[in-house]
Enzyme design. Structure first.
Site, PDB file in Angstrom:
ATOM      1  NE  ARG A 138      -2.073  -2.845  -4.397  1.00 11.86           N
ATOM      2  CZ  ARG A 138      -2.216  -3.085  -3.103  1.00 11.86           C
ATOM      3  NH1 ARG A 138      -2.172  -2.097  -2.237  1.00 11.86           N
ATOM      4  NH2 ARG A 138      -2.426  -4.307  -2.651  1.00 11.86           N
ATOM      5  CG  ASP A 195      -8.691  -0.378   9.274  1.00 12.09           C
ATOM      6  OD1 ASP A 195      -9.365  -0.312  10.307  1.00 12.09           O
ATOM      7  OD2 ASP A 195      -9.185  -0.732   8.198  1.00 12.09           O
ATOM      8  N   GLY A 225       0.770  -1.257   0.000  1.00 10.27           N
ATOM      9  CA  GLY A 225       0.000   0.000   0.000  1.00 10.27           C
ATOM     10  C   GLY A 225       0.789   1.288   0.000  1.00 10.27           C
ATOM     11  CD  GLU A 272       1.531   0.323   7.522  1.00 10.62           C
ATOM     12  OE1 GLU A 272       0.982   0.457   6.398  1.00 10.62           O
ATOM     13  OE2 GLU A 272       1.473  -0.717   8.186  1.00 10.62           O
ATOM     14  CG  ASP A 273      -1.293   1.559   3.249  1.00 15.57           C
ATOM     15  OD1 ASP A 273      -1.023   1.212   4.417  1.00 15.57           O
ATOM     16  OD2 ASP A 273      -1.874   0.790   2.444  1.00 15.57           O
ATOM     17  CG  PHE A 291     -12.690  -0.254   2.007  1.00 16.66           C
ATOM     18  CD1 PHE A 291     -11.878  -1.050   2.801  1.00 16.66           C
ATOM     19  CD2 PHE A 291     -12.489  -0.264   0.629  1.00 16.66           C
ATOM     20  CE1 PHE A 291     -10.884  -1.850   2.242  1.00 16.66           C
ATOM     21  CE2 PHE A 291     -11.505  -1.068   0.061  1.00 16.66           C
ATOM     22  CZ  PHE A 291     -10.713  -1.858   0.871  1.00 16.66           C
ATOM     23  CB  VAL A 292     -10.038   5.166   1.682  1.00 20.23           C
ATOM     24  CG1 VAL A 292     -10.967   6.097   2.433  1.00 20.23           C
ATOM     25  CG2 VAL A 292      -8.946   4.637   2.619  1.00 20.23           C
ATOM     26  CE  LYS A 326     -10.092   3.003   7.140  1.00 25.03           C
ATOM     27  NZ  LYS A 326     -10.558   1.671   6.700  1.00 25.03           N
ATOM     28  CG  ASP A 349      -5.753  -3.490  -2.210  1.00 24.76           C
ATOM     29  OD1 ASP A 349      -5.376  -3.077  -1.100  1.00 24.76           O
ATOM     30  OD2 ASP A 349      -6.213  -4.636  -2.390  1.00 24.76           O
TER      31      ASP A 349
HETATM   32  P1  IMP Z   1      -4.384  -2.449  10.117  1.00 30.56           P
HETATM   33  O1  IMP Z   1      -5.810  -2.874  10.329  1.00 30.56           O
HETATM   34  O2  IMP Z   1      -4.096  -1.128  10.812  1.00 30.56           O
HETATM   35  O3  IMP Z   1      -3.439  -3.531  10.514  1.00 30.56           O
HETATM   36  O4  IMP Z   1      -4.231  -2.181   8.551  1.00 30.56           O
HETATM   37  C1  IMP Z   1      -3.701  -3.156   7.730  1.00 30.56           C
HETATM   38  C2  IMP Z   1      -3.655  -2.826   6.271  1.00 30.56           C
HETATM   39  O5  IMP Z   1      -4.952  -2.990   5.741  1.00 30.56           O
HETATM   40  C3  IMP Z   1      -3.242  -1.425   5.829  1.00 30.56           C
HETATM   41  O6  IMP Z   1      -1.842  -1.239   5.766  1.00 30.56           O
HETATM   42  C4  IMP Z   1      -3.865  -1.401   4.433  1.00 30.56           C
HETATM   43  O7  IMP Z   1      -3.020  -2.011   3.483  1.00 30.56           O
HETATM   44  C5  IMP Z   1      -5.132  -2.206   4.614  1.00 30.56           C
HETATM   45  N1  IMP Z   1      -6.285  -1.318   4.810  1.00 30.56           N
HETATM   46  C6  IMP Z   1      -6.828  -0.892   5.961  1.00 30.56           C
HETATM   47  N2  IMP Z   1      -7.876  -0.062   5.754  1.00 30.56           N
HETATM   48  C7  IMP Z   1      -7.985   0.038   4.399  1.00 30.56           C
HETATM   49  C8  IMP Z   1      -8.867   0.773   3.526  1.00 30.56           C
HETATM   50  O8  IMP Z   1      -9.763   1.525   3.932  1.00 30.56           O
HETATM   51  N3  IMP Z   1      -8.655   0.605   2.192  1.00 30.56           N
HETATM   52  C9  IMP Z   1      -7.684  -0.194   1.669  1.00 30.56           C
HETATM   53  N4  IMP Z   1      -6.838  -0.884   2.446  1.00 30.56           N
HETATM   54  C10 IMP Z   1      -6.977  -0.765   3.807  1.00 30.56           C
END
Ligand code: IMP
Length: 183
Positions: free
Chosen positions: A174, A112, A53, A108-109, A161-162, A140, A168
């Site tokens: 992407r 979440d 990401g 990081e992108d 969800f973005v 978030k 992606d």
């Molecule tokens: P985490 O839940 O913070 O561990 O996020 C894990 C990964 O999920 C992120 O690095 C993204 O690659 C993906 N992700 C989380 N939220 C989104 C979203 O809204 N759109 C697309 N990918 C997401």
């Protein structure tokens, strides 16, 4: 016409709501670059992008940082093709650089649930870097559970969800130039 790509629908048909425009992204990334340049002067940091990401964000961010920095990547498993976290994180590709004694910035992108960044914090701090900081383009903040400070945040966003700018939907989209909400 139903043979239009999702990309075309996003960019030309306004099928998805724009959350952050190209211009807003560029402005904020310039600001982050300036901050990092100021904070790391004389430190020659290493920036580590979290694949997949962050590849678009890091490519813009490094060009906004006026330092002699190194770049490396790692890859962790996240959602697969699902929209919610499986709760397990695995290292799929580790870094090549030796980060002991180095000033490390993880890129990081999006944060979440916070599971990925927590995993990385534990894993990388065990390698004895001189310092370890985190940059995320998106956060978030209402749902992220992170018990340490995220040093640089591009934008706080709602729990939606973005897609786009590296993020992606089922491994596509992407390459969209802005961040959109996929309802
Ligand atoms: P985490 O839940 O913070 O561990 O996020 C894990 C990964 O999920 C992120 O690095 C993204 O690659 C993906 N992700 C989380 N939220 C989104 C979203 O809204 N759109 C697309 N990918 C997401």
């Amino acid at each position: 016409m139903n043979d239009r790509t999702l990309f075309e629908k996003a960019v030309h048909d306004n099928a998805f709501r724009t959350l952050i425009s190209k211009e807003e992204l560029a402005t904020r990334i310039r600001e982050l670059g300036l901050e990092i340049t100021k904070d790391y002067r004389g430190k020659d940091p290493i920036m580590i992008g979290v694949l997949n990401g962050s590849f678009v964000f890091i490519s813009d961010l490094v060009r906004a940082v006026e330092l002699d920095l190194e770049i490396d990547f790692l890859k962790i498993s996240s959602y697969g093709n699902e929209r919610s976290s499986s709760g397990r994180v695995q290292m799929l590709k580790d870094i090549n650089a030796d980060i002991a004694g180095r000033h490390v910035i993880i890129v990081e992108d999006i944060v979440d649930t916070g599971l990925s960044i927590k995993f990385l914090q534990e894993k990388l701090s065990a390698l004895n870097p001189a310092s370890l900081k985190f940059v995320t383009l998106l956060m978030k903040k209402d749902i992220a559970k992170v018990d340490f400070e995220i040093d640089y945040i591009g934008f706080d966003i709602p729990n939606e969800f973005v897609i786009g700018y590296g993020l992606d939907h089922k491994q596509i989209l992407r390459n969209l130039p802005a961040i959109y909400v996929m309802d």
